[in-house]
Design an enzyme around this catalytic site. Structure first.
Site, PDB file in Angstrom:
ATOM      1  N   ASN A 102       0.830  -1.211   0.000  1.00 34.97           N
ATOM      2  CA  ASN A 102       0.000   0.000   0.000  1.00 34.97           C
ATOM      3  C   ASN A 102       0.867   1.265   0.000  1.00 34.97           C
ATOM      4  OD1 ASN A 102      -2.568   1.392   0.276  1.00 34.97           O
ATOM      5  ND2 ASN A 102      -2.030   1.770   2.409  1.00 34.97           N
ATOM      6  N   GLY A 103       1.995   1.197  -0.714  1.00 37.41           N
ATOM      7  CA  GLY A 103       2.925   2.336  -0.670  1.00 37.41           C
ATOM      8  C   GLY A 103       2.718   3.368  -1.758  1.00 37.41           C
ATOM      9  N   HIS A 208       9.185  -2.803  -3.335  1.00 32.76           N
ATOM     10  CA  HIS A 208       8.581  -3.718  -2.349  1.00 32.76           C
ATOM     11  C   HIS A 208       9.518  -4.834  -1.904  1.00 32.76           C
ATOM     12  CE1 HIS A 208       7.789  -5.550  -6.190  1.00 32.76           C
ATOM     13  NE2 HIS A 208       6.739  -4.794  -6.452  1.00 32.76           N
ATOM     14  N   ASN A 236      -0.441  -6.767  -4.525  1.00 38.13           N
ATOM     15  CA  ASN A 236      -0.601  -5.317  -4.711  1.00 38.13           C
ATOM     16  C   ASN A 236      -2.034  -4.931  -4.352  1.00 38.13           C
ATOM     17  OD1 ASN A 236       1.958  -5.402  -5.769  1.00 38.13           O
ATOM     18  ND2 ASN A 236       1.317  -5.293  -7.898  1.00 38.13           N
ATOM     19  N   ASP A 238      -3.851  -2.774  -5.586  1.00 38.26           N
ATOM     20  CA  ASP A 238      -4.682  -2.432  -6.749  1.00 38.26           C
ATOM     21  C   ASP A 238      -4.977  -3.633  -7.651  1.00 38.26           C
ATOM     22  OD1 ASP A 238      -2.268  -2.831  -8.022  1.00 38.26           O
ATOM     23  OD2 ASP A 238      -2.109  -0.812  -8.858  1.00 38.26           O
ATOM     24  N   LYS A 377      -4.458   0.049 -13.164  1.00 36.98           N
ATOM     25  CA  LYS A 377      -3.319   0.968 -13.292  1.00 36.98           C
ATOM     26  C   LYS A 377      -3.715   2.247 -14.020  1.00 36.98           C
ATOM     27  CE  LYS A 377      -0.312  -2.097 -11.701  1.00 36.98           C
ATOM     28  NZ  LYS A 377       0.177  -1.963 -10.322  1.00 36.98           N
TER      29      LYS A 377
END
Length: 489
Positions: A102-103, A208, A236, A238, A377
């Protein structure tokens, strides 16, 4: 002679970097804050040292040693046996924790704050959908799978505020931060920030691959193991297809694998995705950034590299602990060169979490259905997710059974649809696309409500023109161009 000169120069660079980092650590407030920052800078210096060594040796991957993975290195998902009993499922799930990366920020989609806070379906954000999935998993199996968010310093404050709304949910949410590393001047090879308090753009989250160290440094790794957790499912935030799959979890438990990477068949849309290879008898992740430029086209070929990494990973917590204690993690370094607003070239040293596969015992890939890779994305991806192509059930997106082909249409929306705000303003309601194969839209185009798109549809509004697709329109294998204005009256 040149190598001696390079060796001396890089030795000086290491010494210069060590001094600068020492001064920065001493500028941090005394106590736990300085202690944590000191650990972070030690990890960064190890990475920087490895980078210099590789530079001095001119180490590059030997292309001739790259082979397609062996049969046992990639297991087909359809060969796995689904778990028959609810009790076995519950026993495995009791040992699981779910971690979302979640970066990232939502800037590429024109949004402010963490990407996970973007609304993607029925007024729900990525984070809402994840919470709903894990909560349903816990309730229906009477287990307590915790949800862990790895934030970056860019997303931490906002995420901490956002997750307060879930406090009444039957779900344990834990967070920790990945490291904050200093950017490095490309010419000087010295850190861009001069002190701990420098809050400018001189810092970056180092990819990551930093997950294992950060998880250990935060104390969460030990806490999870103490709580009886054995497996970590990483993905991820997303990727809306990355749900907990009990068949893969059971396979991991039975096979004794310490690391499983979900891979899926490559299409032309995935040519840049990292792939699994056999390198000197060992399974490894190969990213496009590691590929010598003369082999880039070969890397993109679907013939030689048939699968790619979805970044859905299943990892043994005890194995992470062992490798941390042995200081064994040395993932391939990705050198990311950026240009600052002031025009200076800076280096960001990054690593990928999937590259750690080479360190774990019995590590392999599982070739999963494409439905487990549903990333958002861009607004073209958002177009698919919000359409009638999918139904939403307990936070999980399922493809509509009324679609005859289980493939996803190819959608290319132009620059007028680039940011979420622009995109939302161009559709009165999501079009119906159950029979769509391909959609290309460029220029100033808007859609009314209940528009049906089938087959191949291409809509091109040239510069200075505008096309309004009327409500209820049916476009079946159509090319629309020129000017079409619909005025409300």
């Amino acid at each position: 002679m040149l190598q001696d000169f390079q060796g001396t120069t890089l030795g000086m660079a290491a010494k210069g970097m060590r001094n600068e980092l020492y001064n920065m650590v001493n500028s941090a407030p005394e106590g736990p804050e300085r202690e944590h920052f000191s650990k972070e800078m030690d990890s960064f210096f190890d990475l920087f040292g490895r980078y210099l060594t590789e530079k001095a040796k001119g180490q590059k991957i030997n292309w001739n040693k790259i082979k397609s993975p062996k049969e046992e290195q990639i297991v087909p998902y359809k060969s796995l046996t689904p778990v028959a009993s609810q009790a076995s499922n519950a026993a495995n799930l009791g040992k699981l924790a779910v971690l979302k990366l979640n970066g990232g920020l939502g800037t590429t989609m024109g949004c402010v704050g963490p990407k996970s806070a973007i609304e993607v379906r029925d007024g729900m954000t990525f984070l809402d959908l994840t919470v709903r999935q894990v909560e349903y998993l816990n309730n229906s199996n009477s287990v307590n799978v915790p949800l862990i968010l790895m934030n970056s310093f860019n997303t931490d404050v906002d995420t901490t505020n956002i997750i307060q709304k879930y406090s009444s949910h039957a779900l344990q949410i834990l967070t920790f931060n990945q490291s904050r590393y200093p950017r490095v001047g490309k010419e000087s090879l010295l850190p861009s920030p001069k002190s701990y308090a420098d809050n400018g753009p001189n810092w970056y989250p180092p990819g990551h691959g930093d997950l294992f160290e950060s998880l250990a440094n935060s104390g969460l790794l030990d806490q999870l193991i103490a709580d009886g957790k054995e497996y970590l499912f990483i993905s991820n935030v997303d990727n809306l297809g990355a749900t907990v799959d009990t068949t893969i979890l059971d396979h991991m438990a039975k096979s004794g694998a310490e690391f499983i990477m979900e891979v899926t068949d490559k299409t032309k849309a995935d040519i840049k995705g990292g792939t699994l290879i056999d390198y000197e008898g060992q399974v490894r992740l190969l990213e496009i950034a590691q590929v010598p430029s003369e082999y880039t086209e070969e890397f993109k070929s679907i013939k030689k590299f048939k699968i790619f990494n979805t970044n859905n990973l299943w990892v043994s917590l005890k194995a992470i602990k062992r490798l941390i204690e042995q200081s064994a993690f040395s993932m391939e370094i990705i050198e990311n060169i950026k240009t600052t607003d002031g025009g200076e070239k800076v280096i960001q040293l990054e690593t990928a979490v999937g590259a750690a596969i080479k360190h774990f015992n019995n590590a392999h890939g599982v070739n999963v259905p494409r439905s487990r890779f549903l990333p958002v994305k861009s607004c073209s991806d958002l177009f698919l997710i919000t359409s009638d192509l999918y139904s939403l059930n307990h936070g999980v997106l399922n493809m509509n059974p009324k679609r005859h082909f289980q493939t996803v249409p190819i959608v290319k929306l132009g620059d007028h649809f680039k940011k979420v705000g622009q995109y939302l303003g161009r559709f009165k309601s999501p079009p119906h696309i159950l029979e769509l194969d391909h959609l290309t839209v460029t220029g100033d185009v808007t859609f009314g409500s209940d528009v049906v798109l089938r087959g191949t549809v291409i809509i091109v509004a040239n510069h200075g023109s505008r096309i309004d697709i009327p409500s209820g329109a049916v476009l079946d294998d159509k090319v629309v161009s020129g000017n079409l204005r619909i005025l409300d009256h």
